[in-house]
Scaffold this motif. Structure first.
Motif, mmCIF file in Angstrom:
data_model
loop_
_atom_site.group_PDB
_atom_site.id
_atom_site.type_symbol
_atom_site.label_atom_id
_atom_site.label_comp_id
_atom_site.label_asym_id
_atom_site.label_seq_id
_atom_site.Cartn_x
_atom_site.Cartn_y
_atom_site.Cartn_z
ATOM 1 N N ALA A 59 -22.367 24.783 -15.759
ATOM 2 C CA ALA A 59 -21.259 24.091 -15.619
ATOM 3 C C ALA A 59 -19.906 24.744 -15.620
ATOM 4 N N PRO A 60 -19.841 25.567 -16.606
ATOM 5 C CA PRO A 60 -18.406 26.449 -16.779
ATOM 6 C C PRO A 60 -18.144 27.347 -15.836
ATOM 7 N N THR A 61 -19.662 27.766 -15.357
ATOM 8 C CA THR A 61 -19.393 29.023 -14.297
ATOM 9 C C THR A 61 -19.102 28.486 -13.042
ATOM 10 N N VAL A 62 -19.800 27.324 -12.719
ATOM 11 C CA VAL A 62 -19.161 26.428 -11.516
ATOM 12 C C VAL A 62 -17.609 26.431 -11.440
ATOM 13 N N ASP A 63 -17.282 25.889 -12.628
ATOM 14 C CA ASP A 63 -15.699 25.417 -12.664
ATOM 15 C C ASP A 63 -14.979 26.780 -12.405
ATOM 16 N N LEU A 64 -15.396 27.609 -13.147
ATOM 17 C CA LEU A 64 -14.549 29.038 -13.083
ATOM 18 C C LEU A 64 -14.591 29.806 -11.577
ATOM 19 N N LEU A 65 -15.754 29.663 -11.083
ATOM 20 C CA LEU A 65 -15.830 29.999 -9.535
ATOM 21 C C LEU A 65 -14.749 29.140 -8.575
ATOM 22 N N PHE A 66 -14.862 28.245 -8.655
ATOM 23 C CA PHE A 66 -14.021 27.176 -7.919
ATOM 24 C C PHE A 66 -12.660 27.543 -8.167
ATOM 25 N N GLU A 67 -12.086 27.793 -9.492
ATOM 26 C CA GLU A 67 -10.688 28.180 -9.930
ATOM 27 C C GLU A 67 -10.459 29.426 -9.156
ATOM 28 N N ALA A 68 -11.410 30.517 -9.592
ATOM 29 C CA ALA A 68 -11.003 31.697 -8.934
ATOM 30 C C ALA A 68 -10.756 31.760 -7.451
ATOM 31 N N HIS A 69 -11.861 31.142 -6.782
ATOM 32 C CA HIS A 69 -11.511 31.153 -5.370
ATOM 33 C C HIS A 69 -10.260 30.123 -5.003
ATOM 34 N N PHE A 70 -10.203 29.126 -5.268
ATOM 35 C CA PHE A 70 -9.217 28.142 -4.688
ATOM 36 C C PHE A 70 -7.978 28.169 -5.327
ATOM 37 N N THR A 71 -7.835 28.669 -6.454
ATOM 38 C CA THR A 71 -6.465 28.504 -7.199
ATOM 39 C C THR A 71 -5.997 29.959 -7.276
#
Length: 226
Positions: A121-133
């Motif tokens: 779960a935290p890995t999913v969150d971090l990957l989204f943040e890294a890519h989109f923000t």
């Protein structure tokens, strides 16, 4: 006074890490779950490949948007809509930083690796943040290894896994499974109140938390009948 028993819910999250609607939808799912402390949900992350043929570094994002949405103005309006919706979920979309649409197989592989250590779960969150923000390239193994460290994974182990190619076939198999189940768009949430049961109630799109809560209740009510 005794508190009511906690409902047990399994939620399959079918998603792609290069899909902004998935980022939005998963944030809304989390908000729905925060509003329902009576529900204990186990999330299962299921990869979906929106661009399965993307190779190398992936196509230019601008070209991809124009091809997919048929014009620059329409693409610009969509970005503006996503940016506005994202604010309500604490997401600061930075489409201006995103040069390409990276292939997402390796990022999904990292999620699978993290799941072995209870950190999906935290890995999913971090990957989204890294890519989109932040506009980071989540197809770059060195970027992925660095992100793995940020969620508490061991860098060398993550690096060895990433460069090995392990689980790439599994990601493609999961993508094929989703299509065979009739899932053609993401995010898609499949909820079941019976642990390990086949089927469940599916809903697609970045739904509002209230809609997701109603589906949770339907799944739990159905499970109570068995």
């Amino acid at each position: 006074m005794l508190s009511p028993p906690t409902g047990q819910l399994e939620i399959e999250v079918v998603f792609d890490l290069v899909c902004p609607w998935c980022f939005l939808g998963i944030r809304r799912l989390r908000r729905a779950l925060q509003r329902r402390p009576d529900i204990h949900a186990e999330l299962r992350w299921r990869p979906f490949l929106l661009n399965p043929d993307n190779g190398g570094n992936g196509p230019q994002r601008q070209e991809s948007m124009l091809r997919k949405f048929g014009g620059e103005e329409r693409a610009r309006r969509l970005n503006a809509t996503l940016a506005e919706l994202g604010k309500a979920e604490g997401i600061s979309f930075r489409f201006d930083l995103m040069r390409r649409v990276p292939p997402s197989v390796d990022a999904h592989r990292l999620v699978r690796f993290a799941a072995q250590h209870g950190m999906a779960a935290p890995t999913v969150d971090l990957l989204f943040e890294a890519h989109f923000t932040q506009g980071q390239d989540i197809a770059d193994p060195s970027v992925l290894a660095r992100l793995a460290v940020l969620v508490g994974l061991e860098r060398e182990a993550a690096w060895r896994f990433l460069v090995s190619g392990l689980d790439a076939d599994a990601v493609h198999a999961e993508n094929l499974r989703a299509h065979r189940l009739g899932i053609n768009g993401v995010p898609c949430f499949v909820m079941s109140g019976r642990h390990g049961a086949a089927g469940g109630h599916a809903i697609a799109g970045a739904q509002e938390p209230e809609v997701l809560e109603r589906l949770m209740d339907v799944a739990l009510a159905e499970a109570a009948e068995f």
